[in-house]
Every structure is written in C-alpha cells, then in structure tokens.
Design a protein around this motif. Structure first.
Motif: not given
Length: 130
Positions: A123-130, A109-114
């Motif tokens: 949604a939180r307005g946080e930076d998403v790691p590249s 399920a890791r790919h779905r979790w990511n």
C-alpha cells in the motif's frame, strides 16, 4: 503518559490490530481496515513491529491462552482497559522483559502479522522483502 492520551494515540490502532489474535483467520475486510488505520497513524514498519510485540502481544497472548477466553470477537471496552493498564506499566524492566519474551507472545499471530505488514508495504509502495 496518562490513560486518555494512550487511548487517543493508540486506541484505534490497537482495536484495528486485535483481530490478528482471534481464532478465525482475518478476512480481506479485516486486513483492509488494518491497513487503512495503520496508514492514518503513519508509523514505520519498525515502529509497528514494536507496537505488535510490546503494546499488544503481552495482553492478547494472555487472553488467547485463557481457558475462558472468547475468540470469535472482543469486548472492545474491556480489551481497551487491559491494553491501557498494560501500557501504563510498560516502562523500565517490564519493557525489557516483554521485549525479551516477545518471540513467545507473538508466535501465535506472527503469520498473520507478516501478511499484514506485506500488505502495508504494498500500500505504501515499498519493496517487499522476498
């Protein structure tokens, strides 16, 4: 912690995240619901990771590998009973053991979790790691 407290504190979150282990890919509506529920619980991304790895994956990975498992939907009542029983026993050496093997139990399920965590961060307005 007793069973009722676990259900009150985690039940909604657990049931919302369970579709990550279904045989079908989660729909947009599934992801939207998961993000909505996660937002209500106000857990950090790190805390969510441990919910995924220790509280959910050991139960859902076992069911996923079961020959007789039904993977189009869950019986919420039965799933909740299994999750509560697992989490009531999740102390000491059991917690450490599941942490050690969590890479294996989360693998399917890791790919779905990511994908979900990326949506939560957006949604939180946080930076998403590249």
């Amino acid at each position: 912690m007793d069973a009722q407290t676990l259900v009150d504190e985690r039940g909604e979150l657990w049931l919302a995240l369970a579709p990550l282990w279904l045989e079908r890919e989660p729909r947009e509506t599934d992801y939207a619901r998961m993000v909505e529920v996660i937002q209500r619980h106000a857990l950090s991304v790190n805390e969510l990771e441990w919910v995924f790895r220790l509280e959910l994956a050991p139960v859902l990975a076992r069911q996923q590998m079961s020959v007789a498992g039904e993977w189009r939907h869950f019986d919420d009542h039965q799933l909740m009973r299994r999750l509560v029983a697992h989490n009531l026993r999740l102390t000491g050496w059991r917690r450490k053991t599941w942490a050690l093997f969590s890479g294996l139990t989360t693998m399917m399920a890791r790919h779905r979790w990511n994908e979900l965590i990326e949506r939560v961060m957006i949604a939180r307005g946080e930076d998403v790691p590249s």
